[in-house]
Enzyme design. Structure first.
Site, PDB file in Angstrom:
ATOM      1  N   SER A   1       0.974  -1.223  -0.144  1.00 18.37           N
ATOM      2  CA  SER A   1      -0.215   0.007  -0.104  1.00 18.37           C
ATOM      3  C   SER A   1       0.833   1.187   0.198  1.00 18.37           C
ATOM      4  CB  SER A   1      -0.843   0.037   1.393  1.00 18.37           C
ATOM      5  OG  SER A   1      -1.699   1.062   1.500  1.00 18.37           O
TER       6      SER A   1
ATOM      7  N   TYR B   1      -1.421  -1.396  10.707  1.00 13.16           N
ATOM      8  CA  TYR B   1      -1.761  -1.539   9.180  1.00 13.16           C
ATOM      9  C   TYR B   1      -0.563  -1.320   8.331  1.00 13.16           C
ATOM     10  CZ  TYR B   1      -3.699  -1.140   4.555  1.00 13.16           C
ATOM     11  OH  TYR B   1      -3.906  -1.161   3.238  1.00 13.16           O
TER      12      TYR B   1
HETATM   13  N1  LIG Z   1      -8.827   0.355  -0.692  1.00 11.95           N
HETATM   14  C1  LIG Z   1      -7.842   0.899  -0.563  1.00 11.95           C
HETATM   15  O1  LIG Z   1      -7.938   2.230  -0.761  1.00 11.95           O
HETATM   16  C2  LIG Z   1      -6.584   0.100  -0.565  1.00 11.95           C
HETATM   17  C3  LIG Z   1      -5.154   0.990  -0.413  1.00 11.95           C
HETATM   18  C4  LIG Z   1      -4.255   0.276  -0.489  1.00 11.95           C
HETATM   19  C5  LIG Z   1      -3.964  -1.086  -0.269  1.00 11.95           C
HETATM   20  N2  LIG Z   1      -5.076  -1.737  -0.129  1.00 11.95           N
HETATM   21  C6  LIG Z   1      -4.968  -3.203  -0.351  1.00 11.95           C
HETATM   22  O2  LIG Z   1      -6.046  -3.846  -1.311  1.00 11.95           O
HETATM   23  C7  LIG Z   1      -6.130  -5.062  -0.439  1.00 11.95           C
HETATM   24  C8  LIG Z   1      -7.817  -5.475  -0.783  1.00 11.95           C
HETATM   25  O3  LIG Z   1      -8.362  -4.395  -0.144  1.00 11.95           O
HETATM   26  P1  LIG Z   1      -9.949  -4.140  -0.629  1.00 11.95           P
HETATM   27  O4  LIG Z   1      -9.659  -2.224  -0.117  1.00 11.95           O
HETATM   28  O5  LIG Z   1     -10.530  -4.655  -1.502  1.00 11.95           O
HETATM   29  O6  LIG Z   1     -10.676  -4.325   1.050  1.00 11.95           O
HETATM   30  P2  LIG Z   1     -12.261  -4.711   1.260  1.00 11.95           P
HETATM   31  O7  LIG Z   1     -12.349  -4.466   2.799  1.00 11.95           O
HETATM   32  O8  LIG Z   1     -13.008  -4.072   0.358  1.00 11.95           O
HETATM   33  O9  LIG Z   1     -12.079  -6.243   1.017  1.00 11.95           O
HETATM   34  C9  LIG Z   1     -11.480  -6.911   2.077  1.00 11.95           C
HETATM   35  C10 LIG Z   1     -12.138  -8.419   2.021  1.00 11.95           C
HETATM   36  O10 LIG Z   1     -11.324  -9.298   2.898  1.00 11.95           O
HETATM   37  C11 LIG Z   1     -12.249 -10.049   3.813  1.00 11.95           C
HETATM   38  N3  LIG Z   1     -11.588 -10.621   4.979  1.00 11.95           N
HETATM   39  C12 LIG Z   1     -11.161  -9.766   6.046  1.00 11.95           C
HETATM   40  N4  LIG Z   1     -10.627 -10.355   6.967  1.00 11.95           N
HETATM   41  C13 LIG Z   1     -10.526 -11.737   6.436  1.00 11.95           C
HETATM   42  C14 LIG Z   1      -9.762 -12.941   7.047  1.00 11.95           C
HETATM   43  N5  LIG Z   1      -9.198 -12.961   8.155  1.00 11.95           N
HETATM   44  N6  LIG Z   1      -9.819 -13.968   6.066  1.00 11.95           N
HETATM   45  C15 LIG Z   1     -10.660 -14.076   4.799  1.00 11.95           C
HETATM   46  N7  LIG Z   1     -11.286 -12.833   4.185  1.00 11.95           N
HETATM   47  C16 LIG Z   1     -11.012 -11.518   5.202  1.00 11.95           C
HETATM   48  C17 LIG Z   1     -13.426  -9.249   4.156  1.00 11.95           C
HETATM   49  O11 LIG Z   1     -14.689  -9.749   4.339  1.00 11.95           O
HETATM   50  C18 LIG Z   1     -13.509  -8.341   2.763  1.00 11.95           C
HETATM   51  O12 LIG Z   1     -14.370  -9.121   1.985  1.00 11.95           O
HETATM   52  C19 LIG Z   1      -5.902  -5.271   0.854  1.00 11.95           C
HETATM   53  O13 LIG Z   1      -4.702  -5.905   1.071  1.00 11.95           O
HETATM   54  C20 LIG Z   1      -5.741  -3.749   1.169  1.00 11.95           C
HETATM   55  O14 LIG Z   1      -4.553  -3.698   1.980  1.00 11.95           O
HETATM   56  C21 LIG Z   1      -6.485  -1.103  -0.232  1.00 11.95           C
END
Ligand SMILES: NC(=O)c1ccc[n+]([C@@H]2O[C@H](COP(=O)([O-])OP(=O)(O)OC[C@H]3O[C@@H](n4cnc5c(N)ncnc54)[C@H](O)[C@@H]3O)[C@@H](O)[C@H]2O)c1
Length: 262
Positions: free
Chosen positions: A138, A151
């Site tokens: 990230s 995080y």
């Molecule tokens: N959204 C952003 O702005 C952003 C920015 C930088 C990095 N990221 C990274 O992108 C990746 C995806 O994030 P996102 O934005 O799609 O998040 P999101 O919250 O939309 O989706 C995450 C999913 O993970 C599932 N989850 C949580 N804990 C879990 C567990 N213990 N076992 C299995 N599933 C589990 C949740 O139920 C959810 O469906 C992450 O690694 C996040 O760090 C996101």
């Protein structure tokens, strides 16, 4: 996208956000997706939407028995495993005041989870002659911020974990890479902006030279590229999909001499 026909991938966190967009993109490209998530309802709904090329498995990546069951289900349902997307994430963070429990929960989901998922899926990928793993770092791992602790530390740690995994598994032609998003229109940003996309884009414009937040599909496109055969000579990289956030310094692109002559 080509290079994905017939590929089978486990997508943890695949019920929502970037993981769900990746599942949709993989199936559209002729692949098959096992959606592995703790959100049972959302996972089942997405699998139903995608039809025979998808299945869902209730999987908590902090539970090794659930990880083993998830890998077994992917092989049973689709006959093998070519890819793994480590999308499951715990965003919870009380900054530097985080309790030990909070620290351990963050590292359990965001580091130990992907570490154990890769080792559990690797034998099946070896049987296919290789594979591709995509995890997420990230923008949060690249700069100091006040009020955050757990995080960003997990997202920095996965950069080194990925290098070690990439080196360890290269001989078996299993590639391991990272995608590093900045603000993406998924759960954490939608919640923080109260669902107001225009507001999110307006605030994001100060940090992202491309002037807005990303759509989940735009990040998924990079994940799908790294999963595909088009990336067959790429391993150990961290691919930013951040609208230019990481190249923008404190001057936000306006050279010092211009500011001084204003
Ligand atoms: N959204 C952003 O702005 C952003 C920015 C930088 C990095 N990221 C990274 O992108 C990746 C995806 O994030 P996102 O934005 O799609 O998040 P999101 O919250 O939309 O989706 C995450 C999913 O993970 C599932 N989850 C949580 N804990 C879990 C567990 N213990 N076992 C299995 N599933 C589990 C949740 O139920 C959810 O469906 C992450 O690694 C996040 O760090 C996101």
């Amino acid at each position: 996208m080509d290079g994905l026909t017939g590929k089978v991938a486990i997508i943890t966190g695949g019920a929502k956000g970037i993981g769900a967009a990746t599942a949709r993109g993989l199936v559209a490209a002729g692949g098959r997706a096992l959606i592995a998530d703790i959100d049972v309802e959302a996972g089942a709904a997405l699998a139903a939407e995608l039809g025979d090329a998808a299945a869902s498995e209730t999987t908590d990546v902090t539970d090794d028995a659930a990880i083993a069951a998830c890998v077994g289900r992917a092989e049973a349902a689709f006959g093998g495993i070519d890819g793994l997307v480590n999308g499951a994430v715990l965003f919870k963070d009380d900054g530097l005041d985080s309790s030990r429990e909070r620290w351990l929960a963050g590292f359990d989901c965001n580091i130990v989870g992907p570490a154990h998922m890769v080792e559990a899926a690797a034998p099946a990928m070896r049987r296919r002659g290789g594979g591709s793993v995509v995890s997420f770092s990230s923008i949060a791992a690249k700069f100091g911020q006040r009020g955050r602790g757990v995080y960003p530390a997990t997202k920095a740690a996965i950069r080194q974990l990925t290098r070690n995994q990439a080196m360890h598994h290269a001989a078996d032609r299993i590639r391991v890479n990272l995608v590093s998003p900045a603000w993406t229109w998924t759960t954490p940003i939608i919640d923080a902006a109260g669902g107001d996309r225009a507001k999110a884009d307006r605030v994001a414009a100060d940090y992202h030279p491309l002037g807005r937040v990303a759509d989940a599909e735009e990040v998924a496109a990079a994940v799908l590229f790294l999963l595909s055969d088009n990336a067959r000579f790429i391993t150990g990289i961290d691919l930013p999909v951040d609208g230019g956030y990481a190249i923008s310094g404190p001057d936000q692109g306006t050279p010092t001499q211009y500011r001084l002559s204003e």
